[in-house]
Design a protein around this motif. Structure first.
Motif, mmCIF file in Angstrom:
data_model
loop_
_atom_site.group_PDB
_atom_site.id
_atom_site.type_symbol
_atom_site.label_atom_id
_atom_site.label_comp_id
_atom_site.label_asym_id
_atom_site.label_seq_id
_atom_site.Cartn_x
_atom_site.Cartn_y
_atom_site.Cartn_z
ATOM 1 N N ASP A 123 17.984 -14.617 -8.917
ATOM 2 C CA ASP A 123 18.396 -15.564 -9.643
ATOM 3 C C ASP A 123 17.753 -15.653 -11.063
ATOM 4 O O ASP A 123 18.854 -15.408 -12.029
ATOM 5 C CB ASP A 123 17.832 -16.850 -9.248
ATOM 6 N N GLU A 124 16.541 -15.190 -11.175
ATOM 7 C CA GLU A 124 16.129 -15.134 -12.466
ATOM 8 C C GLU A 124 16.538 -13.942 -13.522
ATOM 9 O O GLU A 124 16.755 -13.808 -14.654
ATOM 10 C CB GLU A 124 14.452 -15.167 -12.445
ATOM 11 N N LYS A 125 16.731 -12.891 -12.775
ATOM 12 C CA LYS A 125 17.214 -11.552 -13.376
ATOM 13 C C LYS A 125 18.898 -11.427 -13.447
ATOM 14 O O LYS A 125 19.490 -10.715 -13.919
ATOM 15 C CB LYS A 125 16.676 -10.218 -12.445
ATOM 16 N N ASN A 126 19.521 -12.408 -12.685
ATOM 17 C CA ASN A 126 20.883 -12.369 -12.285
ATOM 18 C C ASN A 126 21.572 -11.186 -12.006
ATOM 19 O O ASN A 126 22.502 -10.215 -12.526
ATOM 20 C CB ASN A 126 21.623 -12.637 -13.934
ATOM 21 N N GLU A 127 20.709 -10.445 -10.889
ATOM 22 C CA GLU A 127 21.028 -9.046 -10.413
ATOM 23 C C GLU A 127 21.263 -9.270 -8.904
ATOM 24 O O GLU A 127 20.544 -9.932 -8.062
ATOM 25 C CB GLU A 127 19.872 -8.138 -11.017
ATOM 26 N N TYR A 128 22.249 -8.537 -8.306
ATOM 27 C CA TYR A 128 22.534 -8.437 -6.818
ATOM 28 C C TYR A 128 21.961 -7.138 -6.450
ATOM 29 O O TYR A 128 21.855 -6.014 -7.328
ATOM 30 C CB TYR A 128 24.173 -8.455 -6.504
#
Length: 329
Positions: A123-128
């Motif tokens: 969530d904090e990195k906006n990465e999947y």
């Protein structure tokens, strides 16, 4: 009677809760019930749940004093009336076709439960990210398109299955007959439930498709990495006892011995620095018991070189600072 009962423990999840609920209520299979247990939230989570219950009669809301996700799930289990059981987390997202696809597979193959893949979202990195633990590709390669149980798997592969309940759809009658429960007042409570159902299952299937987005964030019980991480020691011991009680210690003693060291130490490395000394003290107390037991030599012989070193350092360390020095050296 609904086809699927979805249970969802909720604790201070206002930031993500609506997205999680919508991903259930907007499923292409709509013959379901959503059983939400608010675990003493102090934010607006309960208000959000009640709003949904007023708008959609498939939503049922229950409350309890704060007792943790395991207690909330156990309460929800007593309220289910569907043929199948699905466990949803209040900060994650389920693919809109998931329950329909999983239901068809369970019906066609007469399964105790089906396992599927999940994608992680930081969530904090906006990465999947597609992580090995939740993709379980090694398991998928091994079982192919066949129905299996634990006896069909290699000893190492047994421990490469994700224990998370949200990556499975269960036959509810099967779960109830096993009397499986989530550990209460502990995080990592899903470990206990998984092994109870896994030991009893005759018909399991792996569906090689990612249908779930698991949100990882610093506000979750495991993402916070606080003093509750110490719970992994009790959870690991509980799982080992389940193996013993079900007659699997002799077969899996090598893996279980290494997990008794490796799993807690993995969490020790991750826990916030403020709680490392607390973690060390409980770990030393726990492993000192093994040192005093008659199984000590057998236990040590099972350990990998790395785990043997960790075990030795814990036992010979005078205090936390001494252990850190030994460990870092």
């Amino acid at each position: 009677m609904p086809i699927i009962s979805v249970i969802m423990p909720v604790y201070n999840a206002e930031k993500y809760l609506k997205e999680a609920i919508d991903s259930i209520l907007n499923q292409t299979l709509d013959d379901l019930e959503l059983i939400c247990v608010d675990d003493g939230s102090t934010d607006s989570s309960l208000d959000i749940l009640n709003e949904y219950a007023l708008k959609d009669n498939r939503v049922n809301v229950f409350t309890q004093n704060h007792g943790g996700g395991g207690a909330a799930r156990n309460l929800a289990l007593t309220k289910c009336s569907g043929k199948y059981l699905y466990c949803m987390d209040a900060d994650d997202i389920l693919d809109s076709n998931a329950l329909s696809e999983l239901y068809e597979i369970c019906e066609e193959k007469n399964l105790d439960f089906v396992i599927f893949q999940a994608t992680c979202y930081y969530d904090e990195k906006n990465e999947y990210c597609s992580e090995n633990y939740h993709m379980m590709n090694e398991l998928a390669d091994y079982v192919g398109g066949y129905v299996f149980d634990m006896h069909d798997l290699t000893e190492d592969l047994v421990f490469k299955i994700s224990v998370t309940p949200w990556s499975k759809l269960y036959n509810l009658d099967f779960v109830l007959k096993t009397h499986s429960q989530f550990a209460e007042n502990l995080i990592f409570h899903d470990n206990v439930f998984f092994w109870q159902v896994f030991f009893n299952a005759d018909r399991i299937y792996f569906y090689r498709k990612s249908l779930y987005v698991h949100r990882i964030h610093s506000e979750s019980s495991t993402g916070s990495k606080d003093e509750r991480f110490v719970d992994i020691i009790d959870i690991t011991n509980h799982v080992i006892m389940l193996f013993m009680e079900n007659g699997y210690w002799d077969k899996f003693q090598n893996q279980l011995s290494n997990r008794k060291i490796g799993i807690p130490f993995f969490r020790y490395d991750l826990v916030q620095d403020d709680y490392k000394e607390l973690f060390y003290e409980k770990l030393k107390k726990d492993l000192s018991i093994v040192h005093d037991e008659t199984m000590y030599i057998e236990f040590v012989d099972n350990l990998s070189p790395q785990n043997k070193k960790i075990f030795k350092n814990i036992l010979i360390s005078k205090d936390f600072d001494d252990f850190e020095r030994l460990n870092n050296s």
